[in-house]
Write an enzyme that holds these catalytic residues in place. Structure first.
Site: not given
Length: 401
Positions: A42, A204, A356, A379
């Protein structure tokens, strides 16, 4: 609405506040007992934006969060180690401030020459960051003439360092990484080369319902894995043993499965065990999961079927693991998908991977360099693919188009 980019502003002699995503894993050096950066992916992704500001004579003021310190200082989550690592990647010496706002930071910035860089302390050490408080956003805005958001991985958060400060500093623009992420993800969502295959996993189904619905508009196949499988299966009347299920999402999952039935694929078979801790698969089940057992990975028949779909694709989107990737015994499905996506990319498909665990699987398998685009967002990637609002982007200055 399109947003201004870094190319639209003159940074010469300006204080440029750059929101980067330096939320990187740290490890401890046994010799010095000091934290060091374990993976600088990153950090390297932010270098084009940082170097542009330095090369054009701006003062680069970097802000980022790291971990979840809970709104108070935590020495283990200081960005000091990141400043040390960044210093090895760019020619200019990297200054570090143990404060994020206030007079001491102002003085440090005033003492910098043009073309200099400073990294400020973890924004989440202040409770005003996650609360998007006026006081903290005002303090950040006071440091800047220009604001640049290059933290795509945090763009879905309405925090002070993303949305709050952008509303207070004009112009507020996209950095190089943010611009690249938005361009690529919008393209594969709205105008993919066909056939397009989406691979969605993770725990989820609630996190991905909107994404499934939007991608179903253009996808030839949506391949489901991970624990979200079992919410879909139970909603459709299958036995799932003791597998993880979102009980409050069953009706929504049933509706979504019916709506997307022409493209949605669930695993044909499952690796199961009595518990994750056993670290030993009990067997492979075709169809339903035996009573008292947990579905923990996709099975070999599913791997083959999914790999066949992937091999035919011109566009591939992957977000989320196929099983409990953290445990070696239940990582084989995810690793096999990583290999299939890499092979398809070698054969000309355009592949995008984010999240991730999916990215970790690529790194573990050594296939990250065979992917067209590895997204820095999990996300944020899902929300953009869904077409949902991303506060960190919405707050930026509109481009005149």
């Amino acid at each position: 609405m399109k947003k201004l980019t870094l190319d639209a502003v003159n940074v010469q002699g300006k204080r440029v506040l750059i929101r980067v995503d330096f939320n990187v894993p740290l490890t401890h050096n046994d010799d010095t007992n000091r934290p060091t950066v374990a993976d600088d992916t990153r950090i390297r992704a932010a270098l084009p934006t940082i170097r542009h500001v330095l090369d054009k004579g701006g003062k680069a003021i970097l802000i980022s969060h790291l971990g979840r310190p809970g709104g108070s200082p935590d020495p283990d989550l200081s960005l000091a180690a990141v400043a040390d690592h960044l210093d090895t990647l760019i020619e200019e010496r990297v200054r570090f401030s143990s404060n994020t706002t206030g007079d001491a930071v102002q003085e440090a910035i005033d003492g910098m020459g043009n073309g200099c860089v400073i990294l400020l302390e973890n924004t989440r050490f202040d409770p005003g960051e996650k609360a998007n408080s006026d006081d903290f956003a005002d303090g950040l805005a006071a440091l800047a003439d220009i604001y640049v958001n290059d933290a795509f991985g945090a763009a879905h958060r309405a925090h002070a360092s993303t949305a709050g400060v952008a509303a207070r500093v004009q112009p507020a623009v996209m950095g190089r990484l943010m611009e690249k992420e938005v361009k690529i993800l919008t393209q594969v969502r709205d105008n993919p080369e066909s056939p397009m295959v989406a691979i969605l996993g993770g725990a989820k189904v609630s996190d991905k319902m909107g994404t499934v619905r939007r991608l179903a508009e253009n996808a030839s196949h949506i391949l489901v894995g991970g624990a979200m499988t079992y919410t879909f299966m139970k909603a459709m009347g299958h036995d799932v043993g003791g597998s993880l299920v979102e009980e409050d999402r069953l009706q929504q999952a049933k509706t979504l499965a019916d709506e997307a039935s022409s493209v949605l694929h669930l695993p044909q078979d499952h690796v199961y065990a009595a518990s994750i801790e056993d670290n030993t698969p009990a067997g492979v089940a075709e169809g339903d999961i035996p009573e008292g057992q947990l579905g923990l990975d996709i099975g070999p028949a599913t791997v083959k079927a999914y790999a066949d779909y992937i091999a035919e694709a011109e566009t591939i989107i992957w977000n989320g693991p196929m099983g409990v990737f953290e445990t070696e015994a239940f990582a084989q499905g995810t690793l096999a998908i990583a290999e299939a996506v890499a092979e398809a990319t070698d054969n000309g498909a355009f592949s995008v991977v984010g999240g991730g665990d999916s990215v970790s699987a690529l790194n573990v398998s050594g296939k990250a360099d065979r992917i067209s685009h590895v997204s820095t967002g999990g996300g944020a990637m899902l929300q953009l693919l869904e077409g949902a609002s991303l506060p960190g982007i919405d707050a930026l200055t509109d481009a005149d188009v």
